[in-house]
Structure formats: structure tokens, C-alpha cells
Design an enzyme around this catalytic site. Structure first.
Site, PDB file in Angstrom:
ATOM      1  NE  ARG A  53      84.985  61.857  50.612  1.00  0.00           N
ATOM      2  CZ  ARG A  53      85.710  62.023  50.515  1.00  0.00           C
ATOM      3  NH1 ARG A  53      86.843  62.261  51.546  1.00  0.00           N
ATOM      4  NH2 ARG A  53      85.913  61.342  49.760  1.00  0.00           N
ATOM      5  N   GLY A  54      84.177  58.963  51.307  1.00  0.00           N
ATOM      6  CA  GLY A  54      84.840  57.567  50.501  1.00  0.00           C
ATOM      7  C   GLY A  54      85.025  56.407  51.118  1.00  0.00           C
ATOM      8  CG  ASP A 241      82.395  55.757  45.545  1.00  0.00           C
ATOM      9  OD1 ASP A 241      83.070  56.706  44.608  1.00  0.00           O
ATOM     10  OD2 ASP A 241      82.104  56.117  47.172  1.00  0.00           O
ATOM     11  CG  ASN A 251      85.281  58.336  41.015  1.00  0.00           C
ATOM     12  OD1 ASN A 251      85.104  57.347  42.208  1.00  0.00           O
ATOM     13  ND2 ASN A 251      86.226  59.322  40.685  1.00  0.00           N
TER      14      ASN A 251
END
Ligand code: MRU
Length: 363
Positions: A53-54, A241, A251
Site C-alpha cells: 500500500r502507499g 495519494d 490523503n
């Protein structure tokens, strides 16, 4: 960065030369497990289930996913189907679509027998570029911390979610300046928002920071406003994001509330981002960026470690109650003090972004 003294990245090509290995982030901080991805389906599952993720790491994983799809079948149909399948895994982080476009553009006009090598080469470049980009974000964010240290001695920084090396390939975005400040001997302490419901702060940022030796304290998501009012936060730095052309910032859910509290208390609120997170096609973000709605189970249940070391998931809410779980929110540009990018710092505005990326100015 290192785990128990051993250098790691979050994603790499395995010894067989084609499958891909990643750290299973659903098991951290309790267990360090490496997962092998052997197909585009495996890559899609890893992204959906948040094994990875990220925003930057999601993009890197999708890039290798596309390379593995082409290894199985290098036809145009396979390319387009894998792109579509990977693109729909998570809707908010724009890096995913950017990375898929990069790999697809690298192979589309090539003969079929060259496509696999070209796809792996571009995926590997995306990873190398991300490492260098994050290193530069660290260098460009460091002066913000140095200025506070010069005035006050000790720096108290607040961050939300995990925008460290685990969310990228290495270094991280929001956490890169922190690592560099620590390495320069600055007395820095980080307030780590736990980041319900998936606890990326309590489990991942805290894991990273303690691995590097950085002082930190995990706080409930609701504590940041009080700490800011009480003068205990000098600066906030978060990741993102998706940043739209006007500087609005998507985000992890809860970022907006921290930005509001920061504004009310005159605490500088900075957003660290690579160019791959800017969505130049979207003029504004509030009400427009697609917000991922995740499973209610993430709110109603929690996974943790038992005394015997095993992991268990327990119910934490009233049986029968429903839950809503929007995964992200959008912070309007007016609440953001500035951006930290690989090209330098700017105001959080269209003009600010264009000053760093002049090639994007309309001709
Ligand atoms: O749902 P996640 O864990 O993928 O959300 C991650 C974030 O919101 C991060 O802050 C963002 O992707 C930046 S990662 C460098």
C-alpha cells in the site's frame, strides 16, 4: 532502509529473474513475511488486500503486475485486459494509473517478442526513479526541520498514515526529511497518528521510525488538535495519494481534520509528494477525486498479536451495527502551507506546482 540491520526495499525481482517479492504489510509490525507475486492476478490481489500500500508502491507493484501479464501472454488483448484489471484495484492513488500508462507506453508499439523485456525494464526504472525522487524529497524537506531546530533546539513533528519507505520503494515521502534530520543529529520527535481503521501509523510508521532510531509517540487520531493547541507540534508533514492541478490533496482519511487544526493553530502543514502523484488532468480535487470506500469490517474488527505471538482478529464494535469506511479525504489547497517535491518546495497552488513543473504550463 534497514530492518534489524539488513537493508530492504519494499519490492524487488526474485532470484528467478521474473517473479516479484514484497514485504507483507498486513503482518507488520508483528511479523516480517515476504510474499511472492507470480502473476498479474497476484499483484492485483496484493494491492487490493493492502499487502502492499502507499501510492508509489501501489504504482510499482502494478507496473510489475503488467510485466508479468505480458510474460504470460504478450498480445495487445492481454496488455489492455491486465491494465484494466490492475487499474481498478484501488481508485484514489493516481500513481497506479501513471505507472500502468508508463509500462503500457513502453511496450505498445513494440513487436511481441520485445514486450516482456521492455515492460520489466520500465517497471525496474520506475522503482529506481522512485528511490531517487524520495531521496530528493528528503533533501528538499530537510531545511524546514533545520529552521525549526535552529530556533527551538528540539523539533516536534506530526504525521498521519504511513508515508515512509514502506509506502514507496525506499526512503518515503513525508518521512524522508525526518530520516535525514535524524541522521544529521537534529533532536526530532514524531507524533504518529495511529490512523484508524488500518493503523498505518501505529503499525507501519512506528515500525519504520523505531527501526531507524527516531523518537516517536503514537497518538489516537483525535489527539492532534489538542497537541497543536497546546504548542506541542511545530510542523505537520504528510504524504498524499493524489494532488490535483490546483493543489488540492487527497490523503488517508483524517488528513483534512489535521489540516484544519493546523490552520487554526498556525502550525505549518506541508505535503510531500513525487511528481507521479500529481493529477494534471483534474483541475480541482474537492468533491471530484474518487474516494475509495473500504470494507466495514476494517472498522468493526481489529487484528493484533496474542501473547503466544499468533495474530488474531477480534470484533470491537456493537454486534449488528453497520459502519462506513471512506479511505481518503481531500484537503483543500488553502489549508496546505506548501508542497515538498523532488524538484524543490512550492506553494500549494496551481502556480506553485507550475513553478516546479514548467513543462506543464499550457502552451
Ligand atoms: O490506504 P493506504 O495505506 O494505501 O494509504 C496511504 C496513504 O494515504 C499515504 O499517505 C500516501 O499513499 C502516501 S505514501 C508515500
Amino acid at each position: 532502509m534497514k530492518i534489524n540491520g539488513k537493508p530492504y526495499r519494499t519490492i524487488w525481482v526474485a532470484a528467478d529473474g521474473w517473479s516479484v517479492e514484497v514485504i507483507d504489510q498486513t503482518k507488520l509490525p508483528h511479523k516480517l513475511e515476504i510474499v511472492a507475486l507470480k502473476s498479474a492476478d497476484d499483484a492485483a490481489k496484493a494491492i487490493k488486500q493492502m499487502i502492499v500500500r502507499g501510492a508509489p508502491l501501489i504504482g510499482a507493484t502494478a507496473a510489475y503486475g503488467l510485466a508479468m501479464a505480458l510474460r504470460a501472454d504478450s498480445s495487445d488483448e492481454s496488455l489492455e485486459a491486465a491494465c484494466a484489471m490492475l487499474a481498478e484495484t484501488r481508485p484514489t492513488a493516481i500513481n497506479l494509473r501513471w505507472a500502468l500508462n508508463e509500462v503500457a507506453s513502453a511496450v505498445r508499439n513494440r513487436p511481441r517478442d520485445e514486450r516482456v523485456a521492455a515492460a520489466y525494464a520500465r517497471a525496474s526504472e520506475i522503482c529506481e526513479e522512485d528511490v531517487e525522487t524520495c531521496r530528493r524529497i528528503g533533501e528538499n524537506g530537510l531545511p524546514l526541520i533545520e529552521e525549526i531546530a535552529a530556533k527551538k533546539g528540539k523539533v516536534n513533528l506530526l504525521t498521519h498514515c504511513n508515508a515512509g519507505w514502506l509506502g514507496c520503494v525506499d526512503w518515503g515521502t513525508a518521512l524522508a526529511p525526518i530520516y535525514m534530520a535524524y541522521d544529521k543529529g537534529i533532536d526530532i520527535h514524531v507524533w504518529v497518528d495511529e490512523t484508524r481503521p488500518r493503523n498505518q501509523g501505529a503499525s507501519l510508521s512506528a515500525f519504520e521510525l523505531s527501526g531507524h532510531g527516531v523518537k516517536h509517540t503514537i497518538i489516537p487520531d483525535n489527539a492532534g488538535g489538542h497537541l497543536m493547541q497546546d504548542g506541542q507540534v511545530d510542523i505537520c508533514i504528510v504524504g498524499t495519494d493524489r494532488v490535483t492541478a490546483n493543489g488540492d490533496v487527497a490523503n488517508k482519511i483524517g488528513t483534512y481534520l489535521k489540516a484544519l487544526a493546523a490552520k487554526d493553530n498556525d502550525v505549518p502543514f506541508h505535503v510531500a509528494l513525487p511528481h507521479t502523484t500529481i493529477d494534471w488532468t483534474m483541475p480541482k480535487g474537492v468533491g471530484v477525486i474518487p474516494i475509495e470506500e473500504r470494507s466495514a469490517d476494517e472498522v468493526l474488527k481489529m487484528t493484533g498479536r496474542l501473547p503466544d505471538g499468533g495474530l488474531a482478529t477480534v470484533e470491537i464494535a456493537n454486534p449488528g451495527s453497520t459502519a462506513a469506511n471512506p479511505g481518503f479525504d481531500v484537503t483543500p489547497a488553502r489549508l496546505v502551507t506548501g508542497f515538498i517535491t523532488e524538484r524543490g518546495r512550492s506553494a500549494a497552488s496551481e502556480e506553485g506546482l507550475l513553478s516546479l513543473y514548467p513543462e506543464r504550463r499550457p502552451k
